[in-house]
Design a protein around this motif. Structure first.
Motif, PDB file in Angstrom:
ATOM      1  N   TRP A 211       0.921  -1.176  -0.193  1.00 11.97           N
ATOM      2  CA  TRP A 211       0.235  -0.102   0.064  1.00 11.97           C
ATOM      3  C   TRP A 211       0.861   1.361  -0.185  1.00 11.97           C
ATOM      4  CZ3 TRP A 211      -3.645   2.043   4.542  1.00 11.97           C
ATOM      5  CH2 TRP A 211      -4.849   3.111   3.798  1.00 11.97           C
ATOM      6  N   ASP A 288      -3.852   8.462  -1.801  1.00 13.32           N
ATOM      7  CA  ASP A 288      -2.855   6.840  -2.415  1.00 13.32           C
ATOM      8  C   ASP A 288      -2.521   6.672  -3.349  1.00 13.32           C
ATOM      9  OD1 ASP A 288      -5.259   5.704  -3.389  1.00 13.32           O
ATOM     10  OD2 ASP A 288      -5.156   4.337  -1.928  1.00 13.32           O
ATOM     11  N   ASP A 289      -1.656   5.882  -4.177  1.00 15.67           N
ATOM     12  CA  ASP A 289      -0.076   5.761  -4.985  1.00 15.67           C
ATOM     13  C   ASP A 289      -1.482   4.269  -5.651  1.00 15.67           C
ATOM     14  OD1 ASP A 289       1.478   5.321  -6.618  1.00 15.67           O
ATOM     15  OD2 ASP A 289       3.209   4.390  -5.821  1.00 15.67           O
ATOM     16  N   ASN A 290      -1.751   4.378  -7.398  1.00 11.06           N
ATOM     17  CA  ASN A 290      -1.694   3.535  -7.865  1.00 11.06           C
ATOM     18  C   ASN A 290      -1.029   3.253  -9.130  1.00 11.06           C
ATOM     19  OD1 ASN A 290      -4.452   1.951  -8.654  1.00 11.06           O
ATOM     20  ND2 ASN A 290      -4.431   3.439  -9.884  1.00 11.06           N
ATOM     21  N   SER A 295      -2.701   0.768  -4.096  1.00 16.71           N
ATOM     22  CA  SER A 295      -4.337   1.150  -4.021  1.00 16.71           C
ATOM     23  C   SER A 295      -4.561  -0.079  -2.806  1.00 16.71           C
ATOM     24  CB  SER A 295      -5.015   1.940  -4.689  1.00 16.71           C
ATOM     25  OG  SER A 295      -5.513   2.698  -4.267  1.00 16.71           O
ATOM     26  N   PHE A 321      -9.393   3.291  -6.160  1.00 13.73           N
ATOM     27  CA  PHE A 321      -7.574   3.118  -6.365  1.00 13.73           C
ATOM     28  C   PHE A 321      -6.907   4.445  -6.605  1.00 13.73           C
ATOM     29  CE2 PHE A 321      -8.905  -2.000  -6.880  1.00 13.73           C
ATOM     30  CZ  PHE A 321      -8.465  -1.789  -5.907  1.00 13.73           C
ATOM     31  N   GLY A 322      -6.329   4.883  -5.919  1.00  9.43           N
ATOM     32  CA  GLY A 322      -5.340   5.736  -5.888  1.00  9.43           C
ATOM     33  C   GLY A 322      -5.672   6.967  -6.491  1.00  9.43           C
TER      34      GLY A 322
END
Length: 347
Positions: A211, A288-290, A295, A321-322
């Motif tokens: 994550w 967050d980082d996709n 994610s 996501f992301g």
């Protein structure tokens, strides 16, 4: 307790009718949510039999196949060598939360029993398994039998019939679970909490074990429009390296990120802040980082209750996501009527 309760396996899937000549590929399957320890499944022996009591001749003339292994010395062949001192060191199939091991045969086989013995040393066992056969016509794995399993036990599983076309084939990849309904927030009867965190769990992650969080911000107002509070000490479940620690999610720089890892002996990841004095937050923002599928699809905002020694659910939400997302927290933390364990039950 920081360790998730062992989920009970779903009801066994009705076996399909015996309308084929068997299957060339058979496997023993399990999934992340049933593993005793995240990421690992150790199998000492796996045997397939044509009789229903696993008392005849074990069939070993196939080629061992698996979802993945820890190293060259723990490949799937170790589970078919008749030596309980060796083992298969199972790992997830790419981009799934599944582990499996089996055999591929030159000609179709009909098995009526399977025996296995997994490894409870260092918690490398599972609580639920399926026996599956591959259907070449549909290109899917078909559930032939399923059973709950005692960690580290030797077990035989009767297969009621040979494989045939399934009315509804099972996809090899489990669908992403939908997050549980938000937990009602506790009343505002305290002066706040010194520890706050953003939480997620293995089953919601886009990719197993990872994550990535670019930014996390806590606010005292309900719209995340005031001053973000950053005077705490970043805390987390674990990180990939020294360069991806929790402080990276509080630096105001979206080009850096926290590289989250599981808390020891759990399937949970979390990141937050610990403050010198209790804080009451009414909004949280995160991004967050996709990139490379790092994610999650569901999160909770939790506050630590010093009296009960547990994390209390303050808000929860599904997540794209992301995406950048704000979550309103309806009230500041207070003693919960029934404190929530730090581990959510698996849906």
């Amino acid at each position: 307790s920081p360790t998730a309760p062992t989920p009970t396996g779903p009801a066994p899937t009705p076996t399909p009718p015996t309308t084929s000549d068997g299957s060339r590929k058979w496997r023993l399957w399990s999934q992340e949510q049933y593993l005793e320890m995240t990421e690992k499944w150790g199998l000492k022996e796996l045997e397939f039999y044509r009789d229903s009591e696993c008392s005849g001749t074990k069939i070993t003339n196939g080629v061992p196949i698996d979802s993945g292994q820890a190293s060259e010395t723990t490949g799937p062949e170790k589970a078919f060598d008749g030596d309980e001192s060796t083992k298969w060191g199972g790992r997830f199939e790419d981009f799934t939360d599944e582990m499996w091991i089996g055999m591929e045969f030159e000609s179709p086989e009909k098995f009526l029993c399977a025996y296995f013995f997994d490894d409870n040393k260092k918690f490398k066992s599972t609580s639920f398994v399926k026996i599956q056969a591959y259907n070449d016509d549909s290109g899917t794995w078909i559930d032939m039998a399923s059973a709950d399993h005692e960690f580290g036990a030797k077990q035989t599983i009767e297969i009621k019939s040979g494989p045939g076309p399934a009315p509804t084939p099972t996809s090899p990849t489990a669908p992403t679970p939908t997050g549980p309904a938000p937990t009602p927030t506790p009343p505002t009867t305290s002066d706040g909490s010194r520890k706050w965190r953003l939480w997620s769990q293995e089953q919601y992650l886009e990719m197993t074990e990872k994550w990535g969080l670019k930014e996390l911000e806590f606010y005292r107002d309900s719209e995340c429009s005031g001053t973000k509070i950053t005077n705490g000490v970043p805390i987390d479940s674990g990180q990939a390296s020294e360069t991806t620690g929790p402080e990276k999610a509080f630096d105001g720089d979206e080009s850096t990120k926290w590289g989250g890892r599981f808390e020891d002996f759990t399937d949970e990841m979390w990141i937050g802040m610990e403050f010198e004095s209790p804080e009451k937050f009414l909004c949280a923002y995160f991004f967050d980082d996709n990139k490379k599928f790092k994610s999650t699809s569901f999160v909770k905002i939790q506050a630590y209750n010093d009296d009960s020694g547990t994390w209390i659910d303050m808000a929860s939400a599904d997540h794209e996501f992301g995406a950048k997302q704000t979550i309103e927290i309806k009230s500041g933390p207070g003693p919960a009527p029934t404190p929530t364990s730090p581990t959510a039950p698996t849906p």
